[in-house]
Design an enzyme around this catalytic site. Structure first.
Site, PDB file in Angstrom:
ATOM      1  N   GLY A   1       0.788  -1.227   0.000  1.00 27.81           N
ATOM      2  CA  GLY A   1       0.000   0.000   0.000  1.00 27.81           C
ATOM      3  C   GLY A   1       0.817   1.274   0.000  1.00 27.81           C
ATOM      4  O   GLY A   1       0.270   2.372  -0.152  1.00 27.81           O
TER       5      GLY A   1
ATOM      6  N   GLN B   1     -15.789  18.506   7.080  1.00 30.66           N
ATOM      7  CA  GLN B   1     -15.388  18.504   8.492  1.00 30.66           C
ATOM      8  C   GLN B   1     -14.669  19.822   8.790  1.00 30.66           C
ATOM      9  O   GLN B   1     -13.462  19.858   9.051  1.00 30.66           O
ATOM     10  CB  GLN B   1     -14.503  17.306   8.793  1.00 30.66           C
TER      11      GLN B   1
ATOM     12  N   ASP C   1     -31.145  23.314   0.951  1.00 33.05           N
ATOM     13  CA  ASP C   1     -31.195  23.517   2.398  1.00 33.05           C
ATOM     14  C   ASP C   1     -30.937  24.986   2.707  1.00 33.05           C
ATOM     15  O   ASP C   1     -30.563  25.765   1.830  1.00 33.05           O
ATOM     16  CB  ASP C   1     -30.188  22.610   3.137  1.00 33.05           C
TER      17      ASP C   1
ATOM     18  N   LYS D   1     -35.080  21.250   5.403  1.00 38.77           N
ATOM     19  CA  LYS D   1     -34.981  19.797   5.576  1.00 38.77           C
ATOM     20  C   LYS D   1     -34.457  19.445   6.959  1.00 38.77           C
ATOM     21  O   LYS D   1     -33.824  20.255   7.634  1.00 38.77           O
ATOM     22  CB  LYS D   1     -34.061  19.187   4.518  1.00 38.77           C
TER      23      LYS D   1
ATOM     24  N   ARG E   1     -32.128  16.401   8.856  1.00 36.52           N
ATOM     25  CA  ARG E   1     -31.216  15.284   8.592  1.00 36.52           C
ATOM     26  C   ARG E   1     -31.137  14.421   9.855  1.00 36.52           C
ATOM     27  O   ARG E   1     -30.399  14.748  10.789  1.00 36.52           O
ATOM     28  CB  ARG E   1     -29.827  15.810   8.210  1.00 36.52           C
TER      29      ARG E   1
ATOM     30  N   THR F   1     -24.673  11.155  -1.826  1.00 35.13           N
ATOM     31  CA  THR F   1     -25.535   9.986  -2.026  1.00 35.13           C
ATOM     32  C   THR F   1     -26.824  10.351  -2.758  1.00 35.13           C
ATOM     33  O   THR F   1     -27.634   9.481  -3.060  1.00 35.13           O
ATOM     34  CB  THR F   1     -25.887   9.325  -0.680  1.00 35.13           C
TER      35      THR F   1
ATOM     36  N   GLY G   1     -29.509  11.783  -1.830  1.00 38.41           N
ATOM     37  CA  GLY G   1     -30.772  11.733  -1.101  1.00 38.41           C
ATOM     38  C   GLY G   1     -31.446  13.096  -1.014  1.00 38.41           C
ATOM     39  O   GLY G   1     -32.653  13.226  -1.252  1.00 38.41           O
TER      40      GLY G   1
END
Length: 316
Positions: free
Chosen positions: A39, A98, A172, A195, A197, A226, A228
Site C-alpha cells: 500500500g 469537516q 437547504d 430539511k 437530517r 448519495t 438523497g
C-alpha cells in the site's frame, strides 16, 4: 514564461490534468507514481524541476486518504528536487465537510489537511467551490478559490433557462447564498427547502419556501454525494407543481446509491463538472459533464504572470 512552468498529474484525475495542460499549451510533466503491494506510495519526478513553478493536479476524491497521501508525497518529491514554487490544483478538496466542531471531542479535519499540505511544502492552493468558504482561512499560504458558477450560468442560458419561467432551488438553508448567486445571473427568484437530517447521508423534506408551480426548477449545491437530498427535493417540488426539475453541482461525489437514486428520480438532467473523475458506470444519460479545464488553465496563466484571478469569477 511557459518554459518556467511544469504541470504534473497525480493519479486521481489524469484526464482533467491532461486537458488543463493542453489548454495551457504544454505537455504534462513526466513523473512515475507506484503503489507497492503493502500500500505504500512512491513518486519519482522524471525531469528537472529546479527553479520551476510547478503545478500538480490532484483532487482528493475517493479514495480520499489514498489520493491525499499521494499528493503529500508528490509535493515532498518536488520540494526535494528544488522546485521554485509548488502549486497544488485540488479541484475537489476532500474532508471539506469537516470544517467545524458541531459537538464536543470532534476533529476539524479540513484544518488538519491544510496543515499537512502547508507543512509538506505547498506554496499555493488552487481549488474550486469549497464546501465552506472559511476553509480558505485554514491556510497560511495563498488560496485561489475558483467557482464553477460561470460555467453553469452559460449552460442554462444556452438552454433558454432564465427569467420568470425559472426558479433556483436551494436544497437547504445553508445553500441560500449559492442559490441567490445563480438566481441573480439567471434573473429569477429562489426557493428554499427546509430539511431535517436524522443522521448522516439521510435527509427528509420538511417544508418549501417560495413558489415553484409551473416553473423550471434548478437545484444548486456544491456537491452531490448519495443524492438523497437532491432527489427528495426534486420529488417535493414536482408534487408542488414544478414543470421540470434540474440539478447542478460542482463536485459529483456520487457515493452509492447515488446513481440508482438519480436514475429513478424525477430530475430531467444533472449538470456537474469534471472536478472529480467519474467512472463509466456513473456516466448515466441524465448526467451532463462540464469541464473546468479552461478555468484552471487560465488560473495558472494568471498566477504565473501575477494577474488577477478573481476576474475569472465574472459571468460574461
Amino acid at each position: 514564461m511557459v518554459d518556467s512552468v511544469k504541470i504534473f498529474a497525480g493519479t486521481s484525475n489524469k484526464e482533467l490534468a491532461q486537458k488543463i495542460a493542453e489548454k495551457y499549451g504544454m505537455e504534462l510533466g513526466k513523473a512515475e507514481v507506484v503503489r507497492f503491494k503493502d500500500g505504500e506510495v512512491f513518486v519519482k519526478i522524471d525531469e528537472t524541476v529546479r527553479g520551476r513553478d510547478v503545478f500538480v493536479v490532484q483532487p482528493t476524491s475517493e479514495p480520499v486518504n489514498e489520493n491525499l497521501m499521494e499528493l503529500l508525497i508528490f509535493v515532498d518529491a518536488l520540494k526535494r528536487a528544488s522546485a521554485k514554487s509548488i502549486n497544488v490544483i485540488v479541484p475537489y478538496y476532500g474532508y471539506a465537510r469537516q470544517d467545524r466542531k458541531s459537538s464536543p471531542r470532534e476533529p476539524i479535519t479540513s484544518k488538519l489537511v491544510a496543515n499537512l499540505l502547508t507543512k509538506a511544502g505547498v506554496t499555493r492552493l488552487l481549488t474550486m467551490d469549497l464546501h465552506a468558504d472559511q476553509i480558505q482561512g485554514f491556510f497560511d499560504i495563498p488560496v485561489d478559490h475558483l467557482q464553477a458558477l460561470p460555467l453553469m450560468v452559460k449552460y442554462f442560458k444556452s438552454k433558454g433557462f432564465y427569467g420568470d419561467k425559472v426558479v433556483v432551488v436551494s436544497p437547504d438553508i445553508g445553500g441560500v447564498k449559492r442559490a441567490r448567486k445563480l438566481a441573480e445571473k439567471l434573473d429569477c427568484k429562489i426557493a428554499i427547502i427546509d430539511k431535517r437530517r436524522p443522521k448522516p447521508n439521510m435527509s427528509e423534506v420538511m417544508n418549501l419556501i417560495g413558489e415553484v408551480e409551473g416553473k423550471i426548477a434548478i437545484f444548486i449545491d456544491d456537491m452531490i454525494d448519495t443524492a438523497g437530498t437532491i432527489t427528495n427535493g426534486a420529488t417535493a417540488i414536482m408534487e408542488r407543481g414544478a414543470k421540470e426539475a434540474y440539478a447542478c453541482c460542482t463536485h459529483a461525489v456520487f457515493s452509492d446509491p447515488a446513481i440508482e437514486r438519480l436514475t429513478a428520480s424525477s430530475l430531467t438532467e444533472i449538470i456537474v463538472t469534471d472536478s472529480i473523475r467519474l467512472p463509466e458506470r456513473k456516466k448515466i444519460d441524465k448526467v451532463k459533464i462540464l469541464s473546468v479545464d479552461e478555468l484552471f488553465a487560465e488560473a495558472i496563466n494568471r498566477v504565473v504572470h501575477n494577474q488577477s484571478v478573481s476576474e475569472l469569477f465574472e459571468v460574461k
